[in-house]
Design an enzyme around this catalytic site. Structure first.
Site, mmCIF file in Angstrom:
data_model
loop_
_atom_site.group_PDB
_atom_site.id
_atom_site.type_symbol
_atom_site.label_atom_id
_atom_site.label_comp_id
_atom_site.label_asym_id
_atom_site.label_seq_id
_atom_site.Cartn_x
_atom_site.Cartn_y
_atom_site.Cartn_z
ATOM 1 N N TYR A 137 0.867 -1.179 0.000
ATOM 2 C CA TYR A 137 0.000 0.000 0.000
ATOM 3 C C TYR A 137 0.902 1.228 0.000
ATOM 4 C CZ TYR A 137 -4.097 -2.767 1.520
ATOM 5 O OH TYR A 137 -5.127 -3.658 1.615
ATOM 6 N N LYS A 187 6.409 -14.228 -0.237
ATOM 7 C CA LYS A 187 6.177 -14.602 -1.639
ATOM 8 C C LYS A 187 7.479 -14.327 -2.363
ATOM 9 C CE LYS A 187 3.892 -16.129 -5.080
ATOM 10 N NZ LYS A 187 3.708 -17.587 -5.215
ATOM 11 N N ASP A 219 0.555 -18.172 -0.984
ATOM 12 C CA ASP A 219 -0.421 -19.012 -1.698
ATOM 13 C C ASP A 219 -0.611 -20.344 -0.971
ATOM 14 O OD1 ASP A 219 2.221 -19.556 -2.416
ATOM 15 O OD2 ASP A 219 1.822 -19.847 -4.554
ATOM 16 N N ASP A 243 -4.038 -8.277 4.906
ATOM 17 C CA ASP A 243 -5.418 -7.881 4.606
ATOM 18 C C ASP A 243 -6.202 -9.092 4.094
ATOM 19 O OD1 ASP A 243 -7.628 -6.134 4.042
ATOM 20 O OD2 ASP A 243 -7.048 -6.209 1.933
ATOM 21 N N ASP A 247 -9.320 -11.616 6.153
ATOM 22 C CA ASP A 247 -10.695 -11.917 5.725
ATOM 23 C C ASP A 247 -10.873 -13.429 5.544
ATOM 24 O OD1 ASP A 247 -11.093 -9.134 5.560
ATOM 25 O OD2 ASP A 247 -12.319 -9.292 3.754
HETATM 26 C C1 IPM Z 1 -9.176 -3.325 5.905
HETATM 27 C C2 IPM Z 1 -9.690 -2.731 4.612
HETATM 28 C C3 IPM Z 1 -8.777 -1.615 4.139
HETATM 29 C C4 IPM Z 1 -7.384 -2.178 3.934
HETATM 30 C C5 IPM Z 1 -9.253 -0.925 2.863
HETATM 31 C C6 IPM Z 1 -10.665 -0.426 3.016
HETATM 32 C C7 IPM Z 1 -8.333 0.144 2.405
HETATM 33 O O1 IPM Z 1 -9.851 -3.730 3.653
HETATM 34 O O2 IPM Z 1 -9.015 -2.586 6.879
HETATM 35 O O3 IPM Z 1 -8.954 -4.529 5.947
HETATM 36 O O4 IPM Z 1 -7.126 -2.831 2.914
HETATM 37 O O5 IPM Z 1 -6.551 -1.974 4.796
HETATM 38 MN MN MN Z 2 -9.585 -5.730 4.421
#
Ligand code: IPM
Ligand code: MN
Ligand code: NAD
Length: 355
Positions: A137, A187, A219, A243, A247
């Protein structure tokens, strides 16, 4: 008994709905423990952007800097490009306040059905330590030759030695306090400059700790997380990998709606920020169906950070009790309850506990 000043940014979509839940719960919880939070409610959001052309005022970061912590709902709306809404609010907060650790615990909670077979889902208890201020990022890059056949876009990852070292120290200390194991996402087979540097730097830091550090290509790690989630403990990952893995791990435990996060400045110089892992969920916003657990668990982390330890423990217990009852679970975790019903149940457990 503690007192703190907290800046509240409810944001957009279900961010507002889960913030309402957090405030309702805290209104009952804090008097029980004698703690006090003085709130500054900020309307910084895509709605503000539409009305005034900016997600937050020019002195927004100075305003936040005068607080002990920030509690954030979620930011993002389909009619405002995400790279504007997030890069005018969430990302500058993380960076300006040196919140270089994004701590994301994921646990199998009783009553929350996992998409995994029960024997694979039991006992999952992972802490993801995500680097939160640099890496993939970055603002370095640009678009060139717009409108020509040679149009191109470049995005430069930035990994600094200090940036990698400091997050590695944090993850290794966590590992020492837990199982003594850390899995490091890499990676270095495909990303040949930054990832070997990440690996080398983490390895150097790890050599000073009584910890087993295992490096896994991200991966393969994704597949292993699905196949044997309960064998992982602390996972250290760069910004983007952390990130995605967070999830994934939340999904394995049943829903992204239950996952909390803490954006921490471990030096304590700046306020830390607490927010659920999920976004503004435009697909269910305004329907009162959002699961407030990710937000409430983030509040648990905030209370702990603020030294309100009894309040933190009471709230986590009340959330866990609420999830055990099938009647007080939202749809994403297999129930039929709405946000208000779940919130009322958490409050009821808190008050019962005290009487
Ligand atoms: C998170 C979100 C953010 C990130 C986005 C919204 C920029 O996905 O906090 O996980 O990628 O950090
Ligand atoms: Mn996220
Ligand atoms: P999302 O997390 O908002 O939603 C993904 C899916 O999970 C949706 O189907 C949603 O309904 C469901 N979901 C999420 N939270 C839930 C909850 N509490 N209860 C029940 N279901 C829940 O991710 P997205 O759709 O990729 O992003 C939507 C917007 O949010 C975008 O603008 C994105 O940039 C933004 N976003 C913001 C943050 C943040 O503010 N920290 C984090 C992630 C995404």
């Amino acid at each position: 008994m503690s007192k703190a000043n907290v800046a509240q940014i409810a944001g957009d979509g279900i961010g507002v709905e889960v913030m309402d839940s957090a405030r309702a719960v805290l209104d009952v919880l804090l008097p029980l423990t004698g703690d006090t939070i003085v709130w500054t409610e900020l309307d910084w959001s895509c709605e503000r952007y539409r009305k005034r052309g900016a997600m937050m005022p020019a002195d927004g970061l100075d305003v936040l800097g005068r607080h002990d912590a920030v509690l954030l709902g979620a930011v993002g709306s389909p009619d405002v490009p995400d790279h504007i809404s997030l890069w005018q609010l969430l990302i500058p907060i993380r960076r300006t306040f040196n919140q270089y650790v994004n701590l994301r615990p994921v646990r199998a909670l009783e009553g929350v059905p996992s998409p995994l077979r029960p024997e694979l889902a039991a006992d999952v208890d992972i802490v993801i330590v995500r680097e939160n201020t640099e890496g993939e990022y970055s603002e370095v890059g640009g678009r060139f030759g717009t409108g020509t056949p040679l149009e191109s876009a470049f995005q430069q990852s930035v990994f600094t030695r200090v940036g990698v070292q400091r997050v590695a120290h944090y993850a290794l200390e966590k590992a020492v306090a837990r199982s003594g194991r850390v899995t490091v996402a890499t990676k270095s087979n495909g990303i040949v400059h930054t990832m070997p540097f990440w690996d080398e730097t983490v390895r150097e830091v790890a050599s000073a700790y009584p910890v087993t550090a295992t490096f896994e290509h991200v991966d393969a790690l994704a597949a292993k997380l699905v196949m044997r989630a309960s064998s992982f403990d602390v996972v250290l990952a760069s910004n983007l990998f952390g990130d995605i893995l967070s999830d994934l791990a939340a999904g394995l435990c049943g829903s992204i709606g239950i996952a909390p996060s803490a954006n921490i400045d471990p030096t304590g110089q700046f306020p830390s920020m607490f927010e659920p892992v999920h976004g503004s969920a435009p697909d269910i916003a305004g329907q009162g169906r959002a699961n407030p657990v990710g937000m409430l668990w983030s509040v648990v982390m905030m209370l702990e950070h603020l030294g309100m330890l009894r309040a933190s423990a009471l709230l986590m217990a009340a959330v866990e009790q609420t999830l055990r009852d099938p009647g007080t679970r939202t749809a994403d975790v297999g129930g039929h309850a709405d946000t208000r019903t779940v919130t009322a149940a958490v409050i009821e457990h808190l008050t019962k506990e005290q009487s």
